[in-house]
Enzyme design. Structure first.
Site, PDB file in Angstrom:
ATOM      1  CB  ILE A  22      -0.866   0.135   1.277  1.00  0.00           C
ATOM      2  CG1 ILE A  22      -0.261  -0.238   2.517  1.00  0.00           C
ATOM      3  CG2 ILE A  22      -2.312  -1.105   0.872  1.00  0.00           C
ATOM      4  CD1 ILE A  22      -1.134   0.048   3.802  1.00  0.00           C
ATOM      5  CD  GLU A  37       9.215   1.185  -1.337  1.00  0.00           C
ATOM      6  OE1 GLU A  37       8.750   0.365  -1.925  1.00  0.00           O
ATOM      7  OE2 GLU A  37      10.231   1.273  -0.532  1.00  0.00           O
ATOM      8  N   GLY A  42      10.421   6.194   3.000  1.00  0.00           N
ATOM      9  CA  GLY A  42      11.865   6.424   3.347  1.00  0.00           C
ATOM     10  C   GLY A  42      12.321   5.208   4.288  1.00  0.00           C
ATOM     11  CG  PHE A  43      11.129   4.500   8.293  1.00  0.00           C
ATOM     12  CD1 PHE A  43      12.441   4.759   8.703  1.00  0.00           C
ATOM     13  CD2 PHE A  43      10.288   5.668   8.048  1.00  0.00           C
ATOM     14  CE1 PHE A  43      12.767   5.869   9.375  1.00  0.00           C
ATOM     15  CE2 PHE A  43      10.343   6.933   8.871  1.00  0.00           C
ATOM     16  CZ  PHE A  43      11.607   7.071   9.927  1.00  0.00           C
ATOM     17  N   GLY A  44      10.968   2.155   4.173  1.00  0.00           N
ATOM     18  CA  GLY A  44      10.837   0.916   3.640  1.00  0.00           C
ATOM     19  C   GLY A  44       9.439   0.454   3.092  1.00  0.00           C
ATOM     20  CB  SER A  45       7.644  -2.121   1.136  1.00  0.00           C
ATOM     21  OG  SER A  45       8.585  -1.919   0.270  1.00  0.00           O
ATOM     22  CB  VAL A  46       3.491   0.354   3.916  1.00  0.00           C
ATOM     23  CG1 VAL A  46       2.487   0.102   5.148  1.00  0.00           C
ATOM     24  CG2 VAL A  46       4.533   1.525   4.649  1.00  0.00           C
ATOM     25  CG  ASP A  73       9.315  13.322   7.969  1.00  0.00           C
ATOM     26  OD1 ASP A  73       9.498  14.432   7.398  1.00  0.00           O
ATOM     27  OD2 ASP A  73       9.450  12.149   7.398  1.00  0.00           O
TER      28      ASP A  73
END
Ligand SMILES: Nc1ncnc2c1ncn2[C@@H]1O[C@H](COP(=O)(O)OP(=O)(O)OP(=O)(O)O)[C@@H](O)[C@H]1O
Length: 418
Positions: A75, A77, A79-83, A195
């Site tokens: 669902i 993407e 900065g920390f990775g994919s969701v 952020d």
């Protein structure tokens, strides 16, 4: 209330809570599973205070919840990775954030931070259910929010069917302010989000706003900067003292909140290079209209005049107060909440907000000058700077300015250039 995914295994009874359920008063044991995984972690890594309250998921469990991390369940993407969206065995729908490989910390370090984040509960904060720390995997499991982020809905350029009435916008603005006030003033030690922006404000099925990604910066190793995927937008949220001197305090979050507030009231992103030059930067535009006594003109025209003009202008003035150049002039978030709800007057003198674009113009000029000097000395220009000249200066401060190939951060580069 049991954490999602818990089975009926041994429970560590925490609290008794009473609540009404369909007219009947029921009581439940508030419990958290001290599951085998938590025990195994303690056996392997020693006691980590609070870890028994964090739900530890197995990789297998999360793989099955996401159908093997199938792309159709992806669902987002960041900065920390994919969701991924996932469904746990007990039917709970969750958001599963797979942290990128750079963000891998040691298990102890990671869990130390995680126990803090998962203990923070507030109506306007996304709830962290637990994590998976098997092998190299660092995965976070959150409650799933049905209505996506403000970036994809309100500011998504018509990609969403949600109607953001004035009342809904008020609820969102005040909710975000309350969530941030909680992180800043009630959580001990307090948390600076770092952020605050539209993509980090998620909406549940009732459009209640929830701040996401708080505390995450601490989960990254010290040498890794949070790589944002929408830096052109992110830059517009950065308090000048943070962007330029790396001074990170709660006041930097308050600045970002001020920009977000302007975005919600105006229904547009802080930066839009497709607009005529004088309209491109929301904060500058708002300030110009404020000086002219025409603040109401920035309110979203899609509201078709169906809004409380006095309240909207009050919110806009709060946005300007929050973005004052001098961090000390920005009110605390609890004061902001009071100003927005009308408990406190916005009677502070408002001066020109801190505009990073002013600084950028200066840098572009300096950079060009330095470039000319370097050229005459036969030197190459500083790597990684993508500041361009001309009217699109601000928007073209690109991603490489934050983390470039040389591994320097934006702040470092700015310092280098000074
Ligand atoms: N709890 C959640 N429920 C529903 N969707 C979520 C949830 N968390 C994240 N998402 C979706 O995943 C997307 C990516 O989220 P993530 O927080 O990783 O990055 P981002 O905030 O969009 O970008 P950045 O990392 O640059 O800040 C979000 O925009 C949202 O659409």
């Amino acid at each position: 209330m049991c954490l999602p995914g818990s089975s009926t295994a041994s429970f560590n009874i925490k609290r008794l809570i009473w609540f009404n359920c369909r007219g009947m008063t029921c009581f439940f044991f508030t419990c958290k599973k001290r599951d085998t995984s938590a025990k195994q972690i303690i056996q392997k890594h020693g006691d980590i205070p609070g870890v028994e309250n964090v739900r530890i998921y197995t990789y297998k469990e999360l793989r099955s919840a996401t159908e093997d991390f199938c792309l159709t369940n992806k669902i987002g993407e960041g900065g920390f990775g994919s969701v991924f969206k996932g469904k746990l065995k007990d039917g709970t729908v969750v958001a599963i954030k797979v942290l990128s490989s750079e963000s891998r910390q040691g298990v102890r370090e990671f869990l130390n931070e995680l126990t803090v984040i998962s203990s923070i509960v507030h109506e306007n904060l996304v709830t962290l259910y637990g994590c998976c720390v098997e092998g190299d995997h660092r995965i976070l499991v959150y409650n799933y929010l049905e209505n996506n982020s403000l970036a994809q809905t309100l500011l998504g350029g018509g990609r969403s069917d949600i109607q953001f009435s004035w009342r809904t916008r008020c609820k969102i603005c005040i909710g975000v302010a309350r969530g941030l006030a909680f992180l800043h003033e009630e959580v001990r030690p307090h948390i600076v989000h770092r952020d605050i922006k539209a993509s980090n404000i998620l909406l549940d099925k009732d459009l209640t706003p929830k701040i996401s990604d708080f505390g995450l910066a601490k989960l990254l190793p010290a040498n890794m900067t949070h790589v944002s995927t929408r830096v052109a937008g992110t830059i517009g949220y950065l308090a000048p003292e943070y962007a330029v001197r790396g001074q990170l305090t709660r006041r930097a979050d308050i600045y970002s909140f001020g920009v977000l507030l302007l975005e919600i009231v105006s229904g547009r992103c802080n930066t839009n290079t497709r607009l005529p030059y004088e309209d491109q930067f929301l904060l500058e535009r708002t300030w110009t209209l404020y000086e002219r006594g025409e603040l109401v003109r920035i309110v979203d025209t899609s509201l078709n005049d169906d809004f409380d003009a006095e309240e909207a202008c009050r919110f806009l003035r709060v946005g300007l107060v929050c973005t004052q150049d001098n961090p000390k002039l920005r009110p605390s978030m609890s004061t902001v909440v009071k100003m927005m709800t009308g408990e406190k007057k916005v009677d502070l003198e408002i001066t020109k907000p801190g505009l990073i674009s002013d600084f950028m113009d200066l840098k572009v000029r300096n950079h060009k000058k330095a470039g000319e000097e370097n050229a005459s000395l036969g030197l190459t220009p500083l790597e990684g700077s993508s500041l361009s000249s001309g009217s699109s200066t601000h928007a073209t401060v690109s991603f490489t300015a934050i983390t470039d190939r040389s591994g320097m951060s934006f702040n470092q580069q700015i310092k280098e250039k000074n």
